[in-house]
Each structure stands twice: as C-alpha cells, then as structure tokens.
Design an enzyme around this catalytic site. Sequence first.
Site, PDB file in Angstrom:
ATOM      1  N   ASP A 170     -16.184  51.218  12.423  1.00  0.00           N
ATOM      2  CA  ASP A 170     -14.969  51.596  12.619  1.00  0.00           C
ATOM      3  C   ASP A 170     -14.298  50.268  13.395  1.00  0.00           C
ATOM      4  O   ASP A 170     -14.785  49.955  14.134  1.00  0.00           O
ATOM      5  CB  ASP A 170     -15.016  52.741  13.471  1.00  0.00           C
ATOM      6  CG  ASP A 170     -13.874  53.646  13.540  1.00  0.00           C
ATOM      7  OD1 ASP A 170     -13.743  54.766  13.288  1.00  0.00           O
ATOM      8  OD2 ASP A 170     -12.691  53.054  14.048  1.00  0.00           O
ATOM      9  N   ILE A 171     -12.907  50.099  13.044  1.00  0.00           N
ATOM     10  CA  ILE A 171     -12.051  49.083  13.730  1.00  0.00           C
ATOM     11  C   ILE A 171     -11.890  49.480  15.119  1.00  0.00           C
ATOM     12  O   ILE A 171     -11.608  48.475  15.908  1.00  0.00           O
ATOM     13  CB  ILE A 171     -10.702  49.150  12.887  1.00  0.00           C
ATOM     14  CG1 ILE A 171     -10.071  47.598  13.194  1.00  0.00           C
ATOM     15  CG2 ILE A 171      -9.759  49.961  13.387  1.00  0.00           C
ATOM     16  CD1 ILE A 171      -9.225  47.460  11.801  1.00  0.00           C
ATOM     17  N   VAL A 224      -7.267  59.449   8.143  1.00  0.00           N
ATOM     18  CA  VAL A 224      -7.429  58.814   7.232  1.00  0.00           C
ATOM     19  C   VAL A 224      -7.840  59.730   6.016  1.00  0.00           C
ATOM     20  O   VAL A 224      -8.891  60.317   6.199  1.00  0.00           O
ATOM     21  CB  VAL A 224      -8.590  57.430   7.185  1.00  0.00           C
ATOM     22  CG1 VAL A 224      -8.582  56.854   5.962  1.00  0.00           C
ATOM     23  CG2 VAL A 224      -7.881  56.491   8.331  1.00  0.00           C
ATOM     24  N   HIS A 263     -14.801  60.780   5.097  1.00  0.00           N
ATOM     25  CA  HIS A 263     -15.905  59.907   5.538  1.00  0.00           C
ATOM     26  C   HIS A 263     -16.578  60.747   7.027  1.00  0.00           C
ATOM     27  O   HIS A 263     -15.842  61.606   7.474  1.00  0.00           O
ATOM     28  CB  HIS A 263     -14.979  58.599   6.311  1.00  0.00           C
ATOM     29  CG  HIS A 263     -13.913  59.152   7.369  1.00  0.00           C
ATOM     30  ND1 HIS A 263     -12.716  59.448   6.624  1.00  0.00           N
ATOM     31  CD2 HIS A 263     -13.732  59.127   8.294  1.00  0.00           C
ATOM     32  CE1 HIS A 263     -11.859  59.640   7.687  1.00  0.00           C
ATOM     33  NE2 HIS A 263     -12.531  59.565   8.676  1.00  0.00           N
ATOM     34  N   HIS A 276     -18.310  60.160  10.331  1.00  0.00           N
ATOM     35  CA  HIS A 276     -18.562  59.312  11.526  1.00  0.00           C
ATOM     36  C   HIS A 276     -20.021  59.158  11.982  1.00  0.00           C
ATOM     37  O   HIS A 276     -20.299  60.276  12.249  1.00  0.00           O
ATOM     38  CB  HIS A 276     -17.653  59.642  12.580  1.00  0.00           C
ATOM     39  CG  HIS A 276     -16.329  59.502  12.575  1.00  0.00           C
ATOM     40  ND1 HIS A 276     -15.225  58.507  13.225  1.00  0.00           N
ATOM     41  CD2 HIS A 276     -15.258  60.323  11.823  1.00  0.00           C
ATOM     42  CE1 HIS A 276     -13.910  58.807  12.624  1.00  0.00           C
ATOM     43  NE2 HIS A 276     -14.224  59.837  11.964  1.00  0.00           N
TER      44      HIS A 276
END
Length: 108
Positions: free
Chosen positions: A31-32, A97, A101, A103
């Site tokens: 993760d960014i 987003v 996905h 996490h």
Amino acid sequence: MENPTVFGKIIRRELPADIVYEDEEFIAFKDIRPRSKVHILVCPKEYIPTLAHYPETEEGALKLGRLMLTANKVARLLGLEGYFLRIHVGEKGGQEVFHVHVHLRSDA
Ligand code: 5GP
C-alpha cells in the site's frame, strides 16, 4: 471492460508498485500509504469493482475463496505469524479504489 482504476494501471504495468507476489490470477503489492508495519493489497487481476459484485454462484465462491487463500499465501511468504484482513465495500464502507482488494496488515 478495461479496468480504469489505479490498480488496473498497476496490473497493466502502467503505474509502478512494489509487487510482493503475482500469479496468473492475482497480484499483491505494498500500500502506498501503509497504516501498519506490513500493509499489502491483494487483488484479482480480473476487473471486479467491489466484493458485492461477486456472483452468488459456485464460480463466485471459488474466485472469492482463491482470493482469501492468496492473501494467506502472501502472509506465509512474508513470514507473518499474525495478521488481519480487511475489505472495504462501497463508498460508505470506506472504499476508495473500485477494484476489489483485500488489505493484509500486520503490526506483529
Ligand atoms: P480502499 O479504501 O479502497 O479499501 O483502499 C485503497 C488503498 O489503496 C488505500 O489504502 C490507499 O493507500 C491505496 N492506494 C491508493 N492509490 C494507490 C497507488 O497508486 N498505489 C498503491 N500501491 N496503493 C494505492
């Protein structure tokens, strides 16, 4: 339909990412903006906007099952002993987003 999200761009290598795992069906990258010591995002390559878009069919169950198994596999490859998985569903569920996905996070 082509996946227009940032994760679609990462999957197509149009955007850089720190990829920690990839196979034919899934990709996992850091993760960014990590919110844990380890914070990975695990995505199917197939464009599915949210968890709620998985069909309630045998095929949907298998795809979702493989997504969770892949999150477990990534945790194992990273040597994590304890971790938690989190999925935001929809804008009101905190999803930013719109490509599904998981996490994968650990502070252990
Ligand atoms: P969501 O809130 O949709 O469940 O989580 C989206 C996550 O994607 C956020 O934790 C955010 O930091 C991460 N993210 C957003 N844009 C990028 C990006 O361009 N690259 C990476 N690696 N992560 C991103």
